[in-house]
Design an enzyme around this catalytic site. Structure first.
Site, PDB file in Angstrom:
ATOM      1  N   SER A 140       0.840  -1.194   0.000  1.00  0.00           N
ATOM      2  CA  SER A 140       0.000   0.000   0.000  1.00  0.00           C
ATOM      3  C   SER A 140       0.873   1.240   0.000  1.00  0.00           C
ATOM      4  CB  SER A 140      -0.900   0.010   1.235  1.00  0.00           C
ATOM      5  OG  SER A 140      -1.530   1.262   1.377  1.00  0.00           O
ATOM      6  N   TYR A 163      -1.547  -1.234  10.806  1.00  0.00           N
ATOM      7  CA  TYR A 163      -1.567  -1.698   9.408  1.00  0.00           C
ATOM      8  C   TYR A 163      -0.409  -1.136   8.578  1.00  0.00           C
ATOM      9  CZ  TYR A 163      -3.016  -2.274   4.563  1.00  0.00           C
ATOM     10  OH  TYR A 163      -3.037  -2.558   3.225  1.00  0.00           O
TER      11      TYR A 163
END
Length: 245
Positions: A140, A163
């Site tokens: 990401s 995350y």
């Protein structure tokens, strides 16, 4: 026919990646933590005429499950051309650096980092048998240390402790893996599918899962002159995709 294993392939970006590669003539193993969900995804693909696929029970957090998947696929083929480490979890919100508990960190890292390590190490022998092996680790742009350190970045204030840290660690694993496989036919890259609307983010994304699947599939199919050891986000950098670590 080239073969590919995609973890977390029963829905979202993983499912769309499978669809894209099936359309390109690949044989796809749909890794799914819950086999029933994998079989449902398989049926959906077959209804579209995409027959060259099968569901494999694969829980990336369970070493026994990973080894069982390796044995099952090894009974069908001695060559795996592509591994796409797509399975991931977000860990829920909030994710304060001072308040996130250890269970949150352990759970997210167990899937997003340790799961990738388990699966990659389990299938590396089949990948070595391919003339042009490819590994895509789904990452990401929101884990970029460079971007998160830049007050001018549009998502600078969107901070989370768990995350992004797991994906930043995954990026480091990607760099190291690519380095260890340098001088071989392997191409190993981290790829961001973009902020796409899936169950993963409560369908808050601004893009589509299909767009994310196309981006991942593109790097699964790169030729021998393609990049390795790089980080790509076509959403962040539409021209080249190259993204700062």
């Amino acid at each position: 026919m080239k073969t590919v294993l995609i973890t977390g392939a029963n829905k979202g970006v993983g499912f769309e990646t499978a669809r894209q590669l099936l359309r390109q003539g690949y044989y796809v193993y749909l890794g799914s933590r819950n086999l029933e969900n994998g079989l449902k995804a398989l049926e959906m693909l077959k209804e579209e005429g995409l027959e060259n696929a099968e569901a494999i029970q694969l829980n990336v957090t369970d070493s026994v499950s990973v080894q069982a998947a390796r044995l099952a696929i090894g009974e069908k083929t001695q060559v795996l051309d592509v591994l796409i480490n797509n399975a991931g979890i977000n860990g829920g919100l909030p994710q304060s650096a001072l308040e996130a508990n250890m269970d949150q960190f352990r759970e997210v890292f167990d899937t997003n980092l340790y799961g990738v390590v388990r699966v990659t190490q389990a299938f590396i022998d089949l990948l070595r048998n391919s003339p042009q092996p490819r590994i895509v680790n789904v990452s990401s742009s929101g884990c970029s240390l460079t971007l998160h350190s830049d007050p001018g970045w549009k998502y600078y204030s969107h901070k989370a402790a768990v995350y992004p840290a797991s994906k930043a660690a995954l990026n480091m694993f990607t760099i190291t893996l690519a380095y260890e496989l340098r001088g071989t036919p392997f191409k190993v890259n981290a790829v961001c599918p973009g902020f796409v609307a899936t169950d993963f983010n409560g369908h808050r994304g601004t893009g589509t899962a299909e767009e994310g699947g196309m981006r991942i599939a593109r790097y699964a199919m790169i030729g021998e002159e393609g990049p390795t050891g790089q980080f790509f986000s076509e959403e962040y950098n539409p021209e080249t995709g190259v993204t700062p670590w």
